[in-house]
Design a protein around this motif. Structure first.
Motif, mmCIF file in Angstrom:
data_model
loop_
_atom_site.group_PDB
_atom_site.id
_atom_site.type_symbol
_atom_site.label_atom_id
_atom_site.label_comp_id
_atom_site.label_asym_id
_atom_site.label_seq_id
_atom_site.Cartn_x
_atom_site.Cartn_y
_atom_site.Cartn_z
ATOM 1 N N LEU A 44 0.827 -1.205 0.000
ATOM 2 C CA LEU A 44 0.000 0.000 0.000
ATOM 3 C C LEU A 44 0.864 1.259 0.000
ATOM 4 C CD1 LEU A 44 -2.773 -1.041 2.557
ATOM 5 C CD2 LEU A 44 -2.879 -1.071 0.055
ATOM 6 N N THR A 45 0.388 2.259 -0.736
ATOM 7 C CA THR A 45 1.079 3.550 -0.810
ATOM 8 C C THR A 45 0.034 4.658 -0.659
ATOM 9 O OG1 THR A 45 0.771 3.735 -3.204
ATOM 10 C CG2 THR A 45 2.763 2.580 -2.429
ATOM 11 N N ASN A 46 0.480 5.904 -0.743
ATOM 12 C CA ASN A 46 -0.458 7.029 -0.668
ATOM 13 C C ASN A 46 -1.382 7.074 -1.887
ATOM 14 O OD1 ASN A 46 0.570 7.864 1.773
ATOM 15 N ND2 ASN A 46 2.056 9.257 0.848
ATOM 16 N N GLU A 47 -0.919 6.482 -2.991
ATOM 17 C CA GLU A 47 -1.741 6.431 -4.195
ATOM 18 C C GLU A 47 -2.597 5.156 -4.229
ATOM 19 O OE1 GLU A 47 1.697 7.140 -4.408
ATOM 20 O OE2 GLU A 47 1.095 9.263 -4.324
ATOM 21 N N LYS A 48 -2.000 4.055 -3.802
ATOM 22 C CA LYS A 48 -2.710 2.763 -3.770
ATOM 23 C C LYS A 48 -3.068 2.466 -2.318
ATOM 24 C CE LYS A 48 -2.012 -2.043 -5.224
ATOM 25 N NZ LYS A 48 -1.002 -3.003 -5.754
ATOM 26 N N THR A 49 -4.245 2.913 -1.897
ATOM 27 C CA THR A 49 -4.584 2.891 -0.468
ATOM 28 C C THR A 49 -5.368 1.655 -0.029
ATOM 29 O OG1 THR A 49 -6.586 4.183 -0.906
ATOM 30 C CG2 THR A 49 -4.585 5.405 -0.307
ATOM 31 N N ALA A 50 -5.787 0.806 -0.963
ATOM 32 C CA ALA A 50 -6.552 -0.379 -0.588
ATOM 33 C C ALA A 50 -6.143 -1.564 -1.445
ATOM 34 C CB ALA A 50 -8.045 -0.117 -0.734
ATOM 35 N N LEU A 51 -5.980 -2.711 -0.808
ATOM 36 C CA LEU A 51 -5.659 -3.944 -1.520
ATOM 37 C C LEU A 51 -6.240 -5.121 -0.741
ATOM 38 C CD1 LEU A 51 -4.202 -5.288 -3.892
ATOM 39 C CD2 LEU A 51 -2.148 -5.443 -2.465
ATOM 40 N N ARG A 52 -7.037 -5.904 -1.417
ATOM 41 C CA ARG A 52 -7.745 -7.012 -0.787
ATOM 42 C C ARG A 52 -8.435 -6.540 0.501
ATOM 43 N NH1 ARG A 52 -3.268 -10.004 -3.050
ATOM 44 N NH2 ARG A 52 -4.085 -11.353 -4.711
ATOM 45 N N ARG A 53 -8.034 -7.063 1.641
ATOM 46 C CA ARG A 53 -8.766 -6.772 2.887
ATOM 47 C C ARG A 53 -8.118 -5.694 3.749
ATOM 48 N NH1 ARG A 53 -9.254 -11.731 1.044
ATOM 49 N NH2 ARG A 53 -11.342 -12.685 1.053
ATOM 50 N N VAL A 54 -7.113 -5.014 3.217
ATOM 51 C CA VAL A 54 -6.406 -3.992 3.997
ATOM 52 C C VAL A 54 -6.573 -2.622 3.354
ATOM 53 C CG1 VAL A 54 -4.236 -3.460 5.168
ATOM 54 C CG2 VAL A 54 -4.657 -5.772 4.372
ATOM 55 N N VAL A 55 -6.755 -1.604 4.197
ATOM 56 C CA VAL A 55 -6.898 -0.229 3.724
ATOM 57 C C VAL A 55 -5.947 0.668 4.507
ATOM 58 C CG1 VAL A 55 -8.452 1.752 3.512
ATOM 59 C CG2 VAL A 55 -9.318 -0.568 3.081
ATOM 60 N N LYS A 56 -5.185 1.470 3.770
ATOM 61 C CA LYS A 56 -4.305 2.451 4.415
ATOM 62 C C LYS A 56 -5.092 3.731 4.655
ATOM 63 C CE LYS A 56 0.160 4.786 3.963
ATOM 64 N NZ LYS A 56 1.353 5.007 3.114
ATOM 65 N N MET A 57 -5.104 4.178 5.916
ATOM 66 C CA MET A 57 -5.875 5.353 6.287
ATOM 67 C C MET A 57 -5.074 6.629 6.007
ATOM 68 S SD MET A 57 -8.399 3.617 7.147
ATOM 69 C CE MET A 57 -9.512 4.896 7.731
ATOM 70 N N PRO A 58 -5.740 7.789 5.975
ATOM 71 C CA PRO A 58 -5.032 9.043 5.697
ATOM 72 C C PRO A 58 -3.865 9.312 6.636
ATOM 73 C CG PRO A 58 -7.395 9.385 5.571
ATOM 74 C CD PRO A 58 -7.200 7.989 6.066
ATOM 75 N N CYS A 59 -3.960 8.825 7.878
ATOM 76 C CA CYS A 59 -2.883 9.044 8.848
ATOM 77 C C CYS A 59 -1.731 8.059 8.676
ATOM 78 C CB CYS A 59 -3.440 8.938 10.270
ATOM 79 S SG CYS A 59 -4.015 7.275 10.694
ATOM 80 N N GLY A 60 -1.894 7.070 7.787
ATOM 81 C CA GLY A 60 -0.838 6.081 7.548
ATOM 82 C C GLY A 60 -1.094 4.736 8.191
ATOM 83 N N GLY A 61 -2.018 4.660 9.157
ATOM 84 C CA GLY A 61 -2.352 3.388 9.799
ATOM 85 C C GLY A 61 -3.179 2.505 8.889
ATOM 86 N N LYS A 62 -3.382 1.256 9.314
ATOM 87 C CA LYS A 62 -4.094 0.292 8.472
ATOM 88 C C LYS A 62 -5.248 -0.363 9.219
ATOM 89 C CE LYS A 62 0.137 -0.449 5.904
ATOM 90 N NZ LYS A 62 1.373 -1.259 5.796
ATOM 91 N N LEU A 63 -6.403 -0.382 8.566
ATOM 92 C CA LEU A 63 -7.582 -1.063 9.077
ATOM 93 C C LEU A 63 -8.072 -2.054 8.014
ATOM 94 C CD1 LEU A 63 -9.467 1.942 10.755
ATOM 95 C CD2 LEU A 63 -8.403 -0.007 11.925
ATOM 96 N N ASN A 64 -9.083 -2.828 8.372
ATOM 97 C CA ASN A 64 -9.492 -3.924 7.479
ATOM 98 C C ASN A 64 -10.949 -3.840 7.046
ATOM 99 O OD1 ASN A 64 -7.092 -5.024 9.193
ATOM 100 N ND2 ASN A 64 -7.201 -6.366 7.424
ATOM 101 N N ARG A 65 -11.202 -4.515 5.937
ATOM 102 C CA ARG A 65 -12.544 -4.574 5.347
ATOM 103 C C ARG A 65 -12.791 -6.003 4.869
ATOM 104 N NH1 ARG A 65 -11.575 -1.975 -0.744
ATOM 105 N NH2 ARG A 65 -9.850 -3.350 -1.338
ATOM 106 N N TYR A 66 -14.031 -6.265 4.457
ATOM 107 C CA TYR A 66 -14.342 -7.527 3.811
ATOM 108 C C TYR A 66 -14.121 -7.392 2.306
ATOM 109 C CZ TYR A 66 -16.295 -9.052 8.234
ATOM 110 O OH TYR A 66 -16.443 -9.406 9.545
#
Length: 331
Positions: A44-66
């Motif tokens: 994940l990068t600032n441009e590619k913020t979501a991949l599969r079940r992980v999302v990079k938040m604006p602050c740089g941390g990572k949370l999850n989705r289905y």
């Protein structure tokens, strides 16, 4: 959920004989599960913020989705999915199918939690949503992996997962605690906004002791005022034709709420939930002679409905939660 089962078995059985060989096998399995949820996080990068079940938040941390890797109709519901997609533009159909599949992965298939328009299943947006319950479950998984690795003498891994859990707790509070609603809610990462749907999934923050005392007080008040019905806790406060919405209640959500409230000392409210649930189940059993998958907790005399199939008899989680409530009420 696997981490919860491992914790129960360790606590009540294997810790008594210090069965570290069993615990090591479980830790290996739990770390594989964690890797599944976090797959792609390093890409994940600032441009590619979501991949599969992980999302990079604006602050740089990572949370999850289905998520689901396949953007196609469900094999088990082919007719329904094709019919729903008929009115969509061709280029929107793959995302629609993926949203449908991801909602099935959540277990909440289907709910206004995932819908842009509560009355329209074709407005489903599951992969845009960061769910409060999923991230609380992953917080617990990180905490358990820290604890179990420490017991196995893996101090470096224990510290790593402890840091992961602390970071996730901060992110959950930052993005999923609504000061306006005084409640934990889902977060739409695509729109960078909190969901307006209030659901019983918020109870997982109490279940895993993630909430502050003040947050717990607010959640308890909201559960008592808006969620507690004649038969127990309603799934969401939104009434729709979907089964994971009002007026339906589901046993596992009663358990999250009761255990979570007890964690923070709200025993009177948890007893009311249990008593309402047990009264409803007993009355329904006297008529139907079986336990059911779900119930209409708002009007217990009416059968639960919604969704894509009729109410199922059984039912494992209803049996387990009801049995546990009898034990807790006796205590």
């Amino acid at each position: 959920i696997l981490a919860l089962m491992v914790e129960l078995l360790w606590q009540h059985e294997h810790s008594k004989t210090n069965n570290v060989a069993w615990l090591e096998k479980c830790v290996n399995a739990l770390e594989k599960e964690y890797a599944f949820w976090m797959q792609g996080s390093e890409e994940l990068t600032n441009e590619k913020t979501a991949l599969r079940r992980v999302v990079k938040m604006p602050c740089g941390g990572k949370l999850n989705r289905y998520w689901d890797d396949e953007a196609a109709p469900r094999a088990e519901s082919l007719r329904e999915d094709l019919a729903l997609a008929e009115g969509l533009a061709e280029h929107k159909k793959p995302d629609f199918y993926r949203h449908i599949r991801a909602a099935c992965e959540s277990g909440w298939d289907f709910s206004s939690r995932w819908l842009a328009e509560p009355s329209s299943l074709s407005s489903i947006q599951t992969t845009d949503i960061l769910p409060i319950d999923l991230n609380c479950l992953l917080y617990n998984l990180e905490k358990q992996l820290s604890k179990f690795n420490k017991l196995l003498g893996n101090s470096q891994q224990a510290d790593l997962f402890s840091d992961y859990a602390a970071a996730r707790r901060t992110l959950i509070n930052k993005y999923m605690w609504s000061e306006q609603q005084h409640f934990f809610v889902d977060y739409n990462h695509h729109k960078a906004s909190q969901s307006k749907v209030l659901s019983a999934a918020a109870s997982t923050a109490l279940f895993f002791n993630l909430a502050s005392e003040q947050q717990a007080q607010h959640i308890a008040e909201r559960l008592s005022r808006d969620f507690l019905k004649a038969g127990g806790i309603v799934t969401t406060v939104t009434s729709t034709s979907q089964q994971w919405d009002s007026p339906n209640g589901w046993a596992p959500l009663q358990w999250f709420a009761v255990k979570g409230l007890n964690n923070y000392g709200f025993s009177d409210l948890s007893k009311r939930i249990m008593q309402n649930w047990l009264t409803m189940v007993e009355n329904d059993f006297s008529v139907n002679q079986c336990l059911l998958e779900k119930y209409n907790v708002c009007v217990p005399q009416l059968k639960a409905g919604g969704g894509e199939y009729v109410v199922q008899q059984g039912f494992g989680w209803t049996n387990g939660v009801t049995s546990r409530f009898y034990t807790l009420c006796e205590d």
